[in-house]
Write a protein that holds these residues in place. Structure first.
Motif: not given
Ligand code: ZN
Length: 964
Positions: A707, A711, A747-748, A860
């Motif tokens: 992550h 990514h 998103h992360d 994702d």
């Molecule tokens: Zn992700």
């Protein structure tokens, strides 16, 4: 060579069109052109190709022609050559005074008649005469053949006088020798060269043109040569396919692991060494035998035979063989490529990496076997065989009961014999087909072995017409066939019945799946690896490990331990990850990177795309007090890596490396350019976007194996691919697209490299804050918004009016929260429901948001659908991150989460499960969702195919076939 390539799995052949096929299969072309139709590891270098050409065409042909010519005595002609020598010696050179008179009588010797004869008087001490004399003895018992029609009239000279009787003379007009005649005993009667020397060696031989050409010899030698060629090529290809040192391509595909794999520390790969050794010895033997045969035969030909004939036949054979290739190759191409449709594909779709990784289409033989199996298992065939076997049983019983009557009528005997033979032939064919379809697994079954033994023995006796005493017993044995076949059928019926009853029963799906798996496990054609896999799957399902996370025994003692741990070192590690920004900022680029002066902002009111390019370029390259501007060359270099961003196979890591800290802003702003977002939002402040994205980049922990920023780049690109290439942009607005891309970026954000479950179980403050409801995802989106508000410099959405801002915020939160995998099945079923409903998706906010959310979710988790070279890296990263958490859990003495125990996790199996249970369905649904018919199946083409190939590779890795 074709047979070899089709029978081995690694021998996928690619034949895009007839022209290429012809070039690649012509012996001469094969010698000089690269063999692109072969998998890279089977290609041979130039030296070997020339070597192969020399062996396989000229030497093999010479071997054939020369051996055949020597075999049936071309030798005599050489003897006959001496006739001219003798007469020239007699008449011209040495014996001018010699009589050399005609001998006007016929001599019949050894079935041949000699008419054109003369005297050759003895001259003492003359070597030439002696040579002619020697040939008298040498030829007297000429052993060529006992068949008179093929006798050779090879004699050069006979003795002038009879001495006793020689049974070989059929008619002997010579005078009997008496010493008193005064004539020298050593005089000869010689044959003039004009006498026909020999009869043709082969019945079809034609000597009218001076050399004797036999097309029988030519075709036989072509056949022989092709046979030798086949063995030689097969052994050479097979041997070259076994490699020890990694090739350049293998190094490129996996730079690290190939080196490790071939290092000397490991046990030498003995099986490989032995196989290669056997292959090389075979090559050497074929080479030696061919060369020796050719050389020995050539020597023979020059000593005794007809060299002209041999050379002429050799050239004709080569020409015919090449012509044969020209005719046969189109047939092969048409047959295999067009009729069977197996050897399709284009050179451009030829992925060396996949071939190296051992992923191939099924070979021709595999395909044939599965087709056979399909036919053999068909209902018609099964009942046909049963019918025949029952008929055969009745037939034998009838035969046995009225045997005595039959024997008295010859016609009846014949009729019964031929019916018996026909049925046996059918049974033999059946068994051969079964053997081809299932190979040794079929024969190793005891009943099948017995069956085959009975049928084959009966067949052998029947063909030989053997009347053995125990023949009646053997016939009775054939009745056992009925039992065997019935047994086979009843077993498959039982299977069907079981499946049917299970369909009706109320047992849960899991039980049914388990029963079916058990049923498959009984299948005799499975390999040991298949069995192991199935057993593993059954075990996993039975132990309910598939989805359940082992949230057991969270008792007080553990919890107190965890609390202690939180206050200890782990707490320092990431408790404050929401506040880690400044620390990370210093770590990477210093605060220079983060602050950008407003003075450099550029007011842009132009809508022309070129001006937008200029605008964002200026944003990147303009100098400022706090930030090193990006050099123009560097920017161009980065843009270059962005050129193929619409492709599914875009190289994420290359871009990430080259763009470095600039990767987020450049990627985002360039994508906006593609979607014409600047035209829509002319008030957009690029500096703020740049600042925000730069800070966002720093919020992705470099310590995370998976992550991290890579990514994110991957997810953003996948989102972009779905929007642009797969056509989802067509029903999204510019604002939607901007939101979708931004959501992918955030998103992360500040992902700790641990799962939500871990945070929940360890009572992490974040889990407490969000009441265990998607704590990670909640944090990602909350922190991302917090970053916007941190100071005026990063407020990237300030160009939106209040209503739009509210909507964008809502969408971002909705989308990011649903990247939590625990929403996966809900998301999937709700979309499926909508698809089966009416008119989905429509141009409503709800539908658009659903599609965007699902697209982001797919982006994702789409890593298994990347091509293998990229996916393998992601697997390593993902498992590494899992292992880190596993270690932490071990340290905390809490149960280790599924897949995170390094010692007890098979990463390939985890990935297989991930593909089968999560990724595949998502990709399939995404494909259905794809809005525009023009884009239909683009996702299936790009992602689906990779998914299948990667799945195969993973399976091969599990089976140990692929090692790196
Ligand atoms: Zn992700």
């Amino acid at each position: 060579m074709w047979i070899h390539l089709f029978s081995v799995n690694t021998g996928t052949v690619r034949v895009p069109n007839l022209k290429n096929h012809m070039i690649q299969n012509n012996d001469i072309a094969k010698c000089v052109l690269t063999e692109i139709y072969l998998p890279p590891h089977q290609r041979i270098n130039l030296f070997f190709r020339i070597f192969r050409f020399i062996i396989s065409v000229p030497v093999m042909m010479m071997m054939g022609v020369a051996v055949l010519n020597n075999m049936y005595g071309s030798t005599p002609s050489t003897y006959c050559l001496y006739r001219s020598e003798c007469i020239s010696d007699c008449e011209e050179v040495h014996f001018l005074d010699s009589s050399c008179e005609d001998y006007n009588k016929e001599i019949k010797y050894n079935g041949n008649t000699y008419k054109d004869l003369y005297y050759f008087d003895y001259k003492e001490g003359n070597d030439d005469f002696q040579t002619c004399l020697d040939y008298v003895d040498l030829n007297s018992d000429f052993p060529w053949t006992s068949d008179n029609s093929r006798q050779w009239r090879v004699h050069t000279c006979f003795k002038r006088f009879k001495n006793g009787t020689d049974s070989n003379f059929d008619y002997d007009p010579r005078e009997t020798f008496t010493n008193e005649t005064g004539t020298n005993v050593n005089d000869l009667i010689c044959i003039r060269p004009s006498e026909t020397c020999e009869k043709p060696a082969w019945s079809d031989e034609d000597c009218s043109s001076g050399v004797c050409i036999s097309f029988g010899v030519i075709f036989a030698s072509i056949f022989l040569a092709n046979l030798g060629q086949l063995i030689f090529e097969a052994a050479l290809l097979y041997t070259s396919s076994i490699t020890f040192k990694p090739t350049d391509l293998e190094r490129k595909v996996n730079p690290v692991k190939t080196e490790i794999n071939f290092s000397m520390e490991e046990e030498p790969p003995w099986d490989k060494i032995i196989k290669k050794c056997i292959g090389e010895i075979t090559v050497a033997i074929v080479f030696l035998v061919s060369c020796l045969c050719a050389i020995a035969s050539l020597i023979g030909v020059y000593d005794y035979g007809r060299p002209d004939t041999v050379w002429a036949e050799w050239i004709i054979a080569i020409v015919i063989d090449q012509a044969k290739s020209l005719l046969v190759q189109p047939l092969i191409w048409w047959l295999i490529s067009r009729r069977c449709g197996l050897v399709t594909g284009t050179f451009s779709s030829w992925k060396d990496e996949q071939v190296i990784a051992g992923i191939n289409d099924d070979s021709f033989m595999t395909e044939i076997r599965s087709q056979f199996a399909h036919v053999l298992e068909s209902r018609i065939f099964t009942y046909g065989v049963i019918g025949l076997v029952v008929f055969y049983a009745c037939f034998i019983l009838l035969n046995l009961s009225i045997d005595i009557y039959i024997q008295s009528i010859p016609v009846a005997v014949d009729i019964f014999y031929y019916i018996d033979l026909c049925l046996l032939i059918i049974f033999v064919i059946e068994i051969v087909l079964r053997f081809i379809a299932w190979g040794f697994t079929y024969i190793f079954e005891l009943w099948n072995l017995l069956d085959a033994a009975i049928v084959l023995t009966s067949f052998a006796f029947s063909v030989n017409h053997t009347q053995v005493k125990g023949i009646a017993v053997l016939r009775l044995l054939r009745l056992i066939r009925v039992i065997i076949v019935m047994r086979r059928v009843s077993e498959s019926k039982k299977k069907l019945l079981m499946l049917k009853t299970q369909n009706q029963s109320v047992s849960s799906n899991v039980t049914r799946v388990l029963d079916l798996l058990e049923e498959i496990l009984k299948e005799k054609t499975l390999t040991r690896e298949n069995r192991n896999d199935l057993s593993w799957i059954i075990g996993q399902i039975q132990s309910r490990k598939l989805y359940t996370k082992s949230t057991t025994d969270e008792d007080e003692t553990i919890l107190t331990e965890i609390d202690k741990a939180w206050k200890g070192k782990i707490k320092l590690d990431y408790e404050d990850f929401s506040e880690s920004m400044p620390i990370l900022g210093q770590k990477i680029g210093g605060d220079k990177v983060l602050k950008r002066s407003r003075q450099s902002s550029i007011e842009m009111k132009m809508f022309n795309t070129d001006h937008h390019v200029e605008r964002i370029n200026t944003t990147f390259t303009s100098p400022s007090m706090d930030r090193e501007p990006l050099e123009k060359e560097k920017l161009e270099q980065i843009y270059e890596t962005l050129e193929k961003i619409d492709d599914w196979n875009w190289d994420v890591l290359k871009f990430s490396q080259i763009a470095d800290t600039w990767c987020f802003p450049i990627l985002c702003l360039r994508l906006f350019l593609k979607y014409d977002i600047y035209r829509k939002f002319e008030e957009m402040n690029l500096d703020k976007w740049l600042n925000y994205l730069s800070s966002l980049y720093l919020g992705y922990q470099f310590n995370n194996m998976y992550h991290n920023h890579n990514h994110i780049i991957d997810t953003v690109q996948a989102t972009h691919y779905f929007y642009k290439t797969a056509g989802f942009e067509n029903f999204l607005s510019e604002q939607d697209i901007m939101v979708g891309i931004l959501a992918a970026f955030i998103h992360d954000y500040e992902h700790p490299g641990l799962t939500s479950q871990f945070l929940i179980r360890t009572k992490h403050p974040k889990a407490i804050r969000y009441s265990d409801i998607s704590p990670l995802e909640n944090h990602h989106v909350a922190a991302a918004f917090k970053l916007m508000d941190s100071d005026g410099e990063r407020d990237l959405l300030d160009f939106l009016d209040q209503k739009s801002y509210k909507l964008v915020r809502k969408m971002l939160i909705y989308m990011v929260i649903r990247t939590d995998l625990s929403y996966h099945f809900d998301l999937l079923s709700s979309i499926q429901g909508k698809i089966y409903g009416e008119n989905f998706p429509q141009d409503t906010l709800e539908d658009r948001l659903t599609v965007m959310t699902f697209t982001l979710h797919c982006a994702d988790l789409s890593k298994p659908a990347r091509s293998w070279i990229f996916y393998r890296g992601w697997i390593d990263a993902m498992m590494e991150e899992f292992n880190m958490q596993g270690k932490m859990e071990k340290e905390l003495n809490i149960p280790i989460s599924p897949f995170m125990d390094e010692e007890n996790t098979n990463r390939e199996r985890v990935q297989l499960a991930y593909i089968d249970f999560i990724v595949r369905d998502s990709i399939d649904i995404l494909n259905i969702l794809s809005p525009n018919p023009d884009y239909n199946n683009i996702i299936q083409r790009d992602l689906g195919e990779n998914l299948n190939l990667n799945r195969k590779t993973l399976q091969k890795k599990i089976e140990g076939e692929v090692k790196f």
